[in-house]
Scaffold this active site. Structure first.
Site, PDB file in Angstrom:
ATOM      1  N   TRP A 367      -6.584  53.355   2.670  1.00 43.24           N
ATOM      2  CA  TRP A 367      -6.179  53.661   1.452  1.00 43.24           C
ATOM      3  C   TRP A 367      -7.048  53.117   0.432  1.00 43.24           C
ATOM      4  O   TRP A 367      -7.013  53.398  -0.683  1.00 43.24           O
ATOM      5  CB  TRP A 367      -4.526  52.875   1.333  1.00 43.24           C
ATOM      6  CG  TRP A 367      -4.021  52.988  -0.107  1.00 43.24           C
ATOM      7  CD1 TRP A 367      -3.395  54.096  -0.523  1.00 43.24           C
ATOM      8  CD2 TRP A 367      -3.651  52.012  -0.682  1.00 43.24           C
ATOM      9  NE1 TRP A 367      -2.827  53.670  -1.737  1.00 43.24           N
ATOM     10  CE2 TRP A 367      -2.988  52.580  -1.971  1.00 43.24           C
ATOM     11  CE3 TRP A 367      -4.028  50.501  -0.820  1.00 43.24           C
ATOM     12  CZ2 TRP A 367      -2.372  51.736  -3.078  1.00 43.24           C
ATOM     13  CZ3 TRP A 367      -3.549  49.968  -1.972  1.00 43.24           C
ATOM     14  CH2 TRP A 367      -2.766  50.355  -3.103  1.00 43.24           C
ATOM     15  N   HIS A 368      -7.757  52.123   0.674  1.00 43.95           N
ATOM     16  CA  HIS A 368      -8.832  51.476  -0.011  1.00 43.95           C
ATOM     17  C   HIS A 368     -10.043  52.419  -0.150  1.00 43.95           C
ATOM     18  O   HIS A 368     -10.660  52.285  -1.251  1.00 43.95           O
ATOM     19  CB  HIS A 368      -8.939  49.843   0.139  1.00 43.95           C
ATOM     20  CG  HIS A 368      -7.886  49.030  -0.176  1.00 43.95           C
ATOM     21  ND1 HIS A 368      -6.743  48.852   0.564  1.00 43.95           N
ATOM     22  CD2 HIS A 368      -7.418  48.267  -1.403  1.00 43.95           C
ATOM     23  CE1 HIS A 368      -5.915  47.790  -0.025  1.00 43.95           C
ATOM     24  NE2 HIS A 368      -6.360  47.605  -1.248  1.00 43.95           N
ATOM     25  N   GLY A 369     -10.280  52.804   0.759  1.00 48.17           N
ATOM     26  CA  GLY A 369     -11.641  53.509   0.800  1.00 48.17           C
ATOM     27  C   GLY A 369     -12.561  53.583   2.178  1.00 48.17           C
ATOM     28  O   GLY A 369     -11.990  53.221   3.171  1.00 48.17           O
TER      29      GLY A 369
END
Length: 500
Positions: A367-369
């Site tokens: 979700w953060h990358g």
């Protein structure tokens, strides 16, 4: 480039801070006047309120990002809205929607972070992160709404959506302007109750008497002033105490260890101040517009404003163990991971295992990358969480009454806080540095102190008899009666929280 952008860019250079960060702070503050205009819309004009939110969010977004990006968000929301409606009772629907939304977002992150190698800390993927939470939660809540209450996870029953929303109501929710850019990502039922004037937002008591919502002045000012103070801390110290210094050769070879250790703690605090700023400013806007109101506390008989709370600064900074730390950081994201991943993987009657914990942290990392530093942080976070759990189960009961070691609990709590606080500042370094080589260099410079410590504790407790030895002391200290289960420990935690 507009005159406003030129002005903000000049101010950013003057303050020696990233332009996108200053622009984000400015836009978050600009949401406050919009809240005042929103409050002028009659409560019964629900359609107008939905439209206002959509237009306000469009204005905020386009002040920072491109029109094509906004169209992409709209298209993603349309796919979810019609897809969920068509297959709302299908058990695979929320799973497929989860994969679609998160997958779409991951593609966007890959383009921004890897293909374009963007160095921005605040870009078009930030509001998309919030939408990922809202859309996937919406899919699960609609599916839960098609089932009987007895078949829904008890703590999620109040979030089940029994009546499918209209198109405008849905978009008013996902594009609610006060929380559009950085959250908090509250549930659809919260928004419906707010716009419909139901539940705690009702203006009529059960006896038919009129009532007013408590004053929003202090809840709003507290967050606004707190956000501005955290912004000041970030501007003042983020340049001097930056994790990037920890990755330099001079830091590792020329600085004494005690100075390197203390610098990493200061860098962690400076880095967090940016997140505190964004969340507090957004929470203040939600309180100003009223949706942050949670009702009257039955114990104190005072109004509570927690619905839009995304972080407890004191709760996080003074956390005595990983569980308390996680519970006080990015709360709405934490609940999303719990309700859409963690609890969905656990079969009824079973306890979550290591796989569930690791998967939850992996989803959080995705979700953060795709920066490798994220995966170092969340891998370490998963280990840290498991270490905390084994200590809570086996060691903590020794310091809870009626154990004869209970008088030493303040010492136990202090050691727990010190280990927790210094560990999170170590764990967060790769999250800020992004690159694998810089992250490992920063950890190497401080001797991998937290990683080695966590491994030693976990291996010692789980594989070398540490847990068995700790449990053997329960009976000796008189702690056995209160340590029969993790549920008993949880009840003690709840009692302590209420007393505080």
């Amino acid at each position: 480039m507009s005159a406003l952008e030129n002005l903000l860019e000049a101010a950013a250079k003057q303050l020696s801070m990233p332009t996108d960060v200053l622009k984000g702070g400015f836009i978050l503050t600009a949401a406050y006047p919009l809240c005042i205009f929103y409050a002028l819309i009659p409560a019964n004009a629900r359609t107008l309120r939905h439209i206002f939110s959509i237009l306000a969010s469009c204005t905020l977004y386009l002040s920072l990002f491109s029109l094509s990006g906004f169209i992409e968000l709209m298209a993603m929301c349309c796919i979810v809205y019609f897809g969920v409606y068509a297959f709302k009772s299908n058990s695979w629907m929320p799973v497929i929607m989860f994969y679609y939304v998160l997958g779409h977002f991951c593609v966007r992150l890959f383009i921004v972070q890897i293909l374009s190698d963007s160095a921005k800390k605040f870009d078009a993927t930030t509001p998309m992160m919030v939408l990922v939470i809202k859309l996937t939660s919406f899919a699960w809540n609609v599916y839960d709404g098609t089932k009987d209450d007895k078949d829904v996870i008890p703590e999620l029953r109040s979030r089940a959506i029994r009546k499918y929303p209209g198109f405008l109501e849905f978009f008013g929710y996902v594009f609610f302007f006060a929380a559009f850019l950085v959250g908090p990502a509250f549930d659809f039922n919260d928004y419906r109750e707010y716009t419909n004037g139901e539940g705690v937002f009702s203006t009529v008591t059960e006896k038919g008497q009129k009532k007013n919502m408590p004053s929003r002045v202090w809840p709003t000012l507290k967050c606004l002033l707190g956000g501005i103070a955290c912004m000041g801390i970030f501007i003042k110290f983020s340049k001097s105490y930056d994790y990037s210094v920890c990755a330099t050769e001079a830091f590792a070879t020329e600085w004494p260890f005690w100075k390197r250790f203390l610098f990493m703690q200061a860098a962690g605090l400076a880095a967090r101040s940016k997140f505190y700023t964004a969340w507090l400013l957004s929470e203040g806007a939600c309180n100003l517009v009223g949706i942050g109101y949670s009702g009257i506390s039955p114990k104190t008989n005072k109004p509570v404003w927690e619905r839009a709370c995304n972080v407890s600064i004191l709760g996080f900074e003074l956390a005595e163990n990983p569980k308390v730390l996680i519970d006080n950081w990015n709360m709405r994201t934490g609940f999303w991971l719990k309700s859409c991943v963690y609890l969905r993987m656990v079969k009824p009657g079973q306890k979550p295992g290591t796989l569930v914990t690791v998967t939850t942290f992996l989803v959080s990392a995705l979700w953060h990358g795709f920066h490798l530093g994220y995966y170092l942080t969340f891998s370490m976070g998963a280990l840290y969480s498991m270490v905390g759990r084994t200590l809570r189960r086996n060691v903590r009961p020794l310091f809870i009454e009626p154990s004869k070691w209970a008088p030493y609990k303040p010492i136990y709590d202090f050691l727990g806080w010190f280990m927790t606080w210094t560990s999170i500042n170590f764990i967060a370094a790769p999250f800020a540095l992004w690159a694998l080589d810089k992250s490992l260099a920063a950890w190497y410079a401080v001797g991998f102190y937290s990683l080695i410590g966590q491994i030693v504790i976990y291996v010692g407790m789980e594989f070398l008899g540490g847990a068995k030895f700790a449990r053997s002391l329960w009976k000796t200290t008189g702690a056995l009666s209160r340590a029969v289960s993790e549920d008993a420990i949880a009840r003690v935690d709840e009692d302590e929280k209420k007393r505080k």
